[in-house]
Design an enzyme around this catalytic site. Structure first.
Site, PDB file in Angstrom:
ATOM      1  N   GLY A  41       0.943  -1.215  -0.032  1.00 33.65           N
ATOM      2  CA  GLY A  41       0.118  -0.063  -0.004  1.00 33.65           C
ATOM      3  C   GLY A  41       0.932   1.295  -0.001  1.00 33.65           C
ATOM      4  O   GLY A  41       2.157   1.131   0.299  1.00 33.65           O
ATOM      5  N   ASN A  43       2.150   5.085   1.180  1.00 35.07           N
ATOM      6  CA  ASN A  43       2.605   5.462   2.517  1.00 35.07           C
ATOM      7  C   ASN A  43       1.433   5.978   3.118  1.00 35.07           C
ATOM      8  O   ASN A  43       0.810   6.815   2.547  1.00 35.07           O
ATOM      9  CB  ASN A  43       3.661   6.669   2.329  1.00 35.07           C
ATOM     10  CG  ASN A  43       5.114   5.914   2.072  1.00 35.07           C
ATOM     11  OD1 ASN A  43       5.360   4.974   2.252  1.00 35.07           O
ATOM     12  ND2 ASN A  43       5.921   7.142   1.509  1.00 35.07           N
ATOM     13  N   GLY A  44       1.228   5.746   4.521  1.00 36.30           N
ATOM     14  CA  GLY A  44       0.183   6.249   5.158  1.00 36.30           C
ATOM     15  C   GLY A  44      -1.205   5.242   5.111  1.00 36.30           C
ATOM     16  O   GLY A  44      -2.274   5.699   5.615  1.00 36.30           O
ATOM     17  N   SER A  45      -0.888   4.109   4.396  1.00 39.32           N
ATOM     18  CA  SER A  45      -2.133   3.352   4.236  1.00 39.32           C
ATOM     19  C   SER A  45      -2.498   2.242   5.499  1.00 39.32           C
ATOM     20  O   SER A  45      -3.518   1.827   5.436  1.00 39.32           O
ATOM     21  CB  SER A  45      -1.986   2.335   2.972  1.00 39.32           C
ATOM     22  OG  SER A  45      -0.872   1.568   3.282  1.00 39.32           O
ATOM     23  N   GLY A  46      -1.603   2.124   6.417  1.00 35.27           N
ATOM     24  CA  GLY A  46      -1.821   1.433   7.809  1.00 35.27           C
ATOM     25  C   GLY A  46      -0.875   0.340   7.711  1.00 35.27           C
ATOM     26  O   GLY A  46      -1.246  -0.334   8.747  1.00 35.27           O
ATOM     27  N   LYS A  47      -0.156  -0.155   6.709  1.00 31.96           N
ATOM     28  CA  LYS A  47       0.529  -1.464   6.686  1.00 31.96           C
ATOM     29  C   LYS A  47       1.586  -1.401   7.786  1.00 31.96           C
ATOM     30  O   LYS A  47       1.871  -2.642   8.345  1.00 31.96           O
ATOM     31  CB  LYS A  47       1.180  -1.578   5.328  1.00 31.96           C
ATOM     32  CG  LYS A  47       2.050  -0.564   4.792  1.00 31.96           C
ATOM     33  CD  LYS A  47       2.585  -0.843   3.360  1.00 31.96           C
ATOM     34  CE  LYS A  47       3.644  -0.096   2.814  1.00 31.96           C
ATOM     35  NZ  LYS A  47       3.224   1.287   2.988  1.00 31.96           N
ATOM     36  N   SER A  48       2.414  -0.374   7.888  1.00 35.56           N
ATOM     37  CA  SER A  48       3.300  -0.556   9.276  1.00 35.56           C
ATOM     38  C   SER A  48       2.751  -0.694  10.415  1.00 35.56           C
ATOM     39  O   SER A  48       3.094  -1.244  11.537  1.00 35.56           O
ATOM     40  CB  SER A  48       4.444   0.444   9.078  1.00 35.56           C
ATOM     41  OG  SER A  48       5.477   0.269   7.931  1.00 35.56           O
ATOM     42  N   GLU A 168       9.309  -3.159   5.782  1.00 37.92           N
ATOM     43  CA  GLU A 168      10.146  -2.514   4.669  1.00 37.92           C
ATOM     44  C   GLU A 168      11.502  -2.526   4.656  1.00 37.92           C
ATOM     45  O   GLU A 168      12.361  -1.521   4.668  1.00 37.92           O
ATOM     46  CB  GLU A 168       9.865  -0.585   4.937  1.00 37.92           C
ATOM     47  CG  GLU A 168       8.315  -0.387   4.814  1.00 37.92           C
ATOM     48  CD  GLU A 168       8.012  -0.282   3.360  1.00 37.92           C
ATOM     49  OE1 GLU A 168       8.816  -0.685   2.479  1.00 37.92           O
ATOM     50  OE2 GLU A 168       6.806   0.182   3.203  1.00 37.92           O
TER      51      GLU A 168
END
Length: 282
Positions: A41, A43-48, A168
């Protein structure tokens, strides 16, 4: 039926109570033993944030996360969960604590109370697995980015987790370093059955997974095999994701040259094979 390693039900999370929107908005996901799952996704999609919920670094505000039968919201279970889940982060320098490669790999085992004789055996074995045996006396900061990340992986592997999360973990590496790290991880996945969850915005990296999920604004918007996901590349571009080169090339060959390519021709090898078949009129 494979064992379910991670079971997420209606997970919701936000960093501050006053925030109007969820960072993770009713996520439900199941990960099986031995699977390679790519979570991608923009950046900022919530994956991390999702990655940090998988070993109890963050606790759900609603819903649940269960790892090998243990809930991350149960403080008494966190030690067992973190024995099962190893995390490799974006910057390996943030994970180093030892003055030498050998000391750094041994550090986690010492904290887990691994007997010295077994520790020596695991240290040697894990460094050999990642191809870093000859560097065990070196200082970590003198290594290349790819070598540092392989040492970080060795430190995790030595603890013998059943799940490894790459958050990442290849984004700061050059192409060779990235290739080396992914090769090591695929070998561990195939030979040791370690479940791998790769958190990445790189669709090229995600394309080699068994299964992909695509996140947008804290939700899962697509889920399936890489072939399933890349059948509709336009939506990925609209979400700000950069398509793998082979997918872009395939689109151009179809749209501008009118070639009749198989829906399964997405990897470099598959695309080359398809083009050879067309050339030979097979």
């Amino acid at each position: 039926m494979n064992e379910t390693m991670i079971d997420i039900e209606s997970l919701c999370f936000k960093y501050r109570n006053e925030d109007p929107d969820w960072i993770l908005d009713h996520i439900s996901l199941h990960v099986e033993a031995g699977e390679w799952l790519a979570i991608t996704g923009h950046n900022g999609s919530g994956k991390s944030t999702l990655a940090k919920c998988l070993n109890g670094l963050l606790v759900p505000e609603q819903g649940s996360v269960k790892v090998k039968g243990f809930f991350t919201s149960d403080e008494d279970s966190l030690w067992e969960i973190r024995r099962s889940v190893g995390m490799v982060f974006q910057n390996p320098d943030n994970q180093f604590v030892g003055t030498t490669v050998r000391d750094d790999v041994a550090f986690g085992m010492e904290n887990h109370g691994v007997p010295r004789e077994e520790m020596v055996q695991r240290l040697s074995e894990s460094l050999e697995l990642v191809g870093m045996s000859e560097f065990q006396g070196q200082e970590p900061h003198r290594l290349s980015g790819g070598q540092k990340q392989r040492v970080a992986i060795a430190g995790i592997v030595a603890l013998r987790p059943s799940i490894i999360i790459l958050d990442e973990a290849t984004s700061m590496l050059d192409p060779r370093g990235k290739s080396d790290v992914l090769k090591v991880m695929h070998e561990l996945n195939k030979t040791r059955g370690i479940t791998v969850i790769s958190i990445t915005h790189d669709l090229e990296e995600a394309s080699s997974a068994d299964r992909m999920i695509v996140m947008d604004e804290g939700r899962i918007v697509r889920e399936g095999t890489p072939i399933d996901i890349f059948k509709e590349p336009e939506g990925l571009v609209e979400m700000g994701l950069d398509l793998p080169f082979t997918v872009k090339l395939r689109q151009l060959l179809i749209e501008e040259n009118g070639l009749n390519l198989s829906e399964k021709a997405f990897t470099e090898k598959e695309l080359v094979d398809e083009l050879w078949k067309l050339q030979l009129n097979i």
